[in-house]
Scaffold this motif. Structure first.
Motif, PDB file in Angstrom:
ATOM      1  N   PRO A  18      96.947  78.683 -17.440  1.00  0.00           N
ATOM      2  CA  PRO A  18      96.459  79.816 -18.346  1.00  0.00           C
ATOM      3  C   PRO A  18      96.255  79.473 -19.751  1.00  0.00           C
ATOM      4  O   PRO A  18      95.141  80.035 -20.067  1.00  0.00           O
ATOM      5  N   VAL A  19      96.624  78.562 -20.423  1.00  0.00           N
ATOM      6  CA  VAL A  19      96.010  78.247 -21.704  1.00  0.00           C
ATOM      7  C   VAL A  19      94.824  77.454 -21.760  1.00  0.00           C
ATOM      8  O   VAL A  19      94.192  77.830 -22.511  1.00  0.00           O
ATOM      9  N   LYS A  20      94.753  76.635 -20.867  1.00  0.00           N
ATOM     10  CA  LYS A  20      93.107  76.207 -20.484  1.00  0.00           C
ATOM     11  C   LYS A  20      92.298  77.215 -20.267  1.00  0.00           C
ATOM     12  O   LYS A  20      91.182  76.960 -20.600  1.00  0.00           O
ATOM     13  N   THR A  21      92.487  78.077 -19.473  1.00  0.00           N
ATOM     14  CA  THR A  21      91.577  79.271 -19.291  1.00  0.00           C
ATOM     15  C   THR A  21      91.345  80.047 -20.407  1.00  0.00           C
ATOM     16  O   THR A  21      90.215  80.327 -20.482  1.00  0.00           O
ATOM     17  N   PHE A  22      92.372  80.303 -21.248  1.00  0.00           N
ATOM     18  CA  PHE A  22      92.102  81.016 -22.206  1.00  0.00           C
ATOM     19  C   PHE A  22      90.967  80.262 -23.228  1.00  0.00           C
ATOM     20  O   PHE A  22      89.966  80.955 -23.751  1.00  0.00           O
ATOM     21  N   PHE A  23      91.064  79.008 -23.509  1.00  0.00           N
ATOM     22  CA  PHE A  23      90.411  78.221 -24.484  1.00  0.00           C
ATOM     23  C   PHE A  23      88.954  77.880 -23.886  1.00  0.00           C
ATOM     24  O   PHE A  23      88.151  77.893 -24.614  1.00  0.00           O
ATOM     25  N   GLN A  24      88.803  77.967 -22.636  1.00  0.00           N
ATOM     26  CA  GLN A  24      87.763  77.226 -22.112  1.00  0.00           C
ATOM     27  C   GLN A  24      86.838  78.527 -21.468  1.00  0.00           C
ATOM     28  O   GLN A  24      85.630  78.246 -21.241  1.00  0.00           O
ATOM     29  N   VAL A  25      87.561  79.556 -21.285  1.00  0.00           N
ATOM     30  CA  VAL A  25      86.920  80.771 -20.570  1.00  0.00           C
ATOM     31  C   VAL A  25      86.845  82.071 -21.562  1.00  0.00           C
ATOM     32  O   VAL A  25      85.603  82.357 -21.749  1.00  0.00           O
ATOM     33  N   TYR A  26      87.909  82.436 -21.835  1.00  0.00           N
ATOM     34  CA  TYR A  26      87.937  83.720 -22.657  1.00  0.00           C
ATOM     35  C   TYR A  26      87.689  83.489 -24.035  1.00  0.00           C
ATOM     36  O   TYR A  26      86.821  84.503 -24.533  1.00  0.00           O
ATOM     37  N   LEU A  27      88.062  82.565 -24.721  1.00  0.00           N
ATOM     38  CA  LEU A  27      87.921  82.545 -26.187  1.00  0.00           C
ATOM     39  C   LEU A  27      86.161  82.277 -26.353  1.00  0.00           C
ATOM     40  O   LEU A  27      85.826  82.908 -27.261  1.00  0.00           O
ATOM     41  N   PRO A  28      85.539  81.304 -25.737  1.00  0.00           N
ATOM     42  CA  PRO A  28      84.081  81.271 -25.938  1.00  0.00           C
ATOM     43  C   PRO A  28      83.438  82.739 -25.704  1.00  0.00           C
ATOM     44  O   PRO A  28      82.331  83.021 -26.335  1.00  0.00           O
ATOM     45  N   LEU A  29      83.820  83.500 -24.653  1.00  0.00           N
ATOM     46  CA  LEU A  29      83.128  84.729 -24.448  1.00  0.00           C
ATOM     47  C   LEU A  29      83.403  85.932 -25.446  1.00  0.00           C
ATOM     48  O   LEU A  29      82.554  86.615 -25.751  1.00  0.00           O
ATOM     49  N   SER A  30      84.484  85.498 -26.117  1.00  0.00           N
ATOM     50  CA  SER A  30      84.770  86.456 -27.401  1.00  0.00           C
ATOM     51  C   SER A  30      84.404  86.161 -28.563  1.00  0.00           C
ATOM     52  O   SER A  30      84.756  86.747 -29.550  1.00  0.00           O
ATOM     53  N   LEU A  31      83.667  84.966 -28.921  1.00  0.00           N
ATOM     54  CA  LEU A  31      83.579  84.337 -30.179  1.00  0.00           C
ATOM     55  C   LEU A  31      82.417  85.423 -30.792  1.00  0.00           C
ATOM     56  O   LEU A  31      82.534  85.449 -31.957  1.00  0.00           O
ATOM     57  N   PRO A  32      81.417  85.978 -30.115  1.00  0.00           N
ATOM     58  CA  PRO A  32      80.413  86.704 -30.927  1.00  0.00           C
ATOM     59  C   PRO A  32      81.497  88.033 -31.646  1.00  0.00           C
ATOM     60  O   PRO A  32      81.049  88.227 -32.714  1.00  0.00           O
TER      61      PRO A  32
END
Length: 287
Positions: free
Chosen positions: A192-206
Motif C-alpha cells: 500500500p505504501v508503494k502504491t501510494f507513492f508510485q501511483v496515487y501521489l503522482p496523479l494528485s501532484l497537479p
C-alpha cells in the motif's frame, strides 16, 4: 480572387465573437488593477531624489532585506503546513459517501465565508497568554506556551485562513483519479505504501502544485493576520508597506517595496514553473 462573405462582416456576427465576451472583464481588470499598479510603479521611480533612489534605499537597508526574506520564509512554511494538513482531508473528501462528503465540504466552506479579520481576532482570543489553549495546557499540568506575537502564531492563523485554497484544488484533482488503479496495483502484489507513492501521489501532484501556488502567492501579501498575531520579529513586508504609505505618507518607498515583492514573486514562479510542468507530465497530465 475569392470574394469575402458579406455575412461574416455583419455587426451581429462580429458581436457574437467569443473573444468580445472577455472585453467587460478585461475593462474591469484594467480599471481596478492595471491603473493602480501602474500608478504605484510610476511613483516608485518618480518620488525621490533620484530615479532609483527608493530602490537603492530598499536594498541598502538591512531591515528591509530581513523582512523580505522572512516574508518568503513564512509563506513557504504556511504553504507546506497547508499541503500536509489538506492532503489527507481532500483524500477523505474524495473517497467517502455523498452525505459525509457534503459535511466535509461544509466544514471547509463555512469558515471560508467568514471574514478573515473575524477569524484572526478569534485566533487572538485562542492564542493569547490567558487564552483557551494556554488555559487548557495549565489544566492538563503543562506550562504555558508563547503563541501570540510569535511567528508560530502567525503561521497557525494564516494556515487556517488559507487552508480552503489548498483543499479545493486537491479535491478537484483527486475526484478525477480512478481508484481502480489502486486496486489493480494491490492485486499485483504492490505494498500500500508503494502504491501510494508510485501511483496515487503522482496523479494528485497537479492539485498539490495548483493549491501550493495559490496559497504561496496569497500568503506573501497577508497583512491583517501578521499584524494582529505577530510582533516585531514576525512582521511581513506588507506591514512595512503600510507604514511607509499610511503612516509616513512616502508613496515612493512603499511603491518600491511593492514592486520588489511583485518581481520576487514572479521570479520565484518562473523558477518553479519548469519543475511543475515536468511533474505534471510525469503525473499523466500531458495525455
Amino acid at each position: 480572387m475569392s470574394v469575402p462573405d458579406p455575412s461574416a462582416l455583419s455587426p451581429r456576427r462580429i458581436l457574437s465573437h467569443p473573444a468580445l465576451l472577455t472585453l467587460p472583464a478585461l475593462a474591469i481588470l484594467i480599471l481596478v488593477m492595471a491603473v493602480p499598479l501602474g500608478t504605484v510603479i510610476s511613483r516608485s521611480f518618480t518620488e525621490g531624489d533620484a530615479f532609483l533612489d527608493n530602490y537603492y534605499w530598499f536594498f541598502t537597508t538591512p531591515v528591509n532585506m530581513t523582512v523580505l526574506i522572512r516574508t518568503f520564509r513564512i509563506a513557504a512554511v504556511v504553504t507546506l503546513v497547508c499541503a500536509i494538513v489538506a492532503y489527507p482531508y481532500a483524500y477523505a473528501m474524495s473517497v467517502v459517501g455523498p452525505r459525509l462528503r457534503l459535511f466535509l465540504i461544509m466544514c471547509v466552506l463555512v469558515p471560508f465565508w467568514v471574514s478573515g479579520v473575524v477569524r484572526t481576532l478569534a485566533w487572538v482570543i485562542l492564542l493569547q497568554d490567558s487564552g483557551v489553549i494556554n488555559k487548557t495546557l495549565l489544566a492538563l499540568g503543562f506550562d504555558k506556551v508563547k503563541l501570540i506575537r510569535t511567528q508560530l502564531g502567525v503561521t497557525i492563523g494564516m494556515t487556517q485562513i488559507l487552508l480552503p485554497f489548498m483543499i479545493m484544488p486537491l479535491y478537484a484533482v483527486m475526484r478525477g483519479i480512478d481508484l481502480r488503479l489502486i486496486q489493480a496495483a494491490k492485486s499485483l502484489g504492490a505494498h500500500p505504501v508503494k502504491t501510494f507513492f508510485q501511483v496515487y501521489l503522482p496523479l494528485s501532484l497537479p492539485g498539490v502544485f495548483a493549491g501550493a501556488t495559490i496559497v504561496f502567492i496569497l500568503a506573501l501579501g497577508f497583512y491583517i493576520t501578521p499584524m494582529l498575531l505577530g510582533g516585531t520579529q514576525s512582521s511581513m513586508l506588507s506591514t512595512l508597506v503600510q507604514q511607509q504609505v499610511l503612516s509616513l505618507l512616502n508613496w515612493g518607498r512603499g511603491g518600491a517595496m511593492g514592486v520588489v515583492l511583485l518581481i520576487a514573486t514572479f521570479g520565484f514562479l518562473a523558477l518553479a514553473a519548469p519543475f511543475m510542468r515536468q511533474k505534471y507530465k510525469m503525473s499523466g497530465g500531458s495525455r
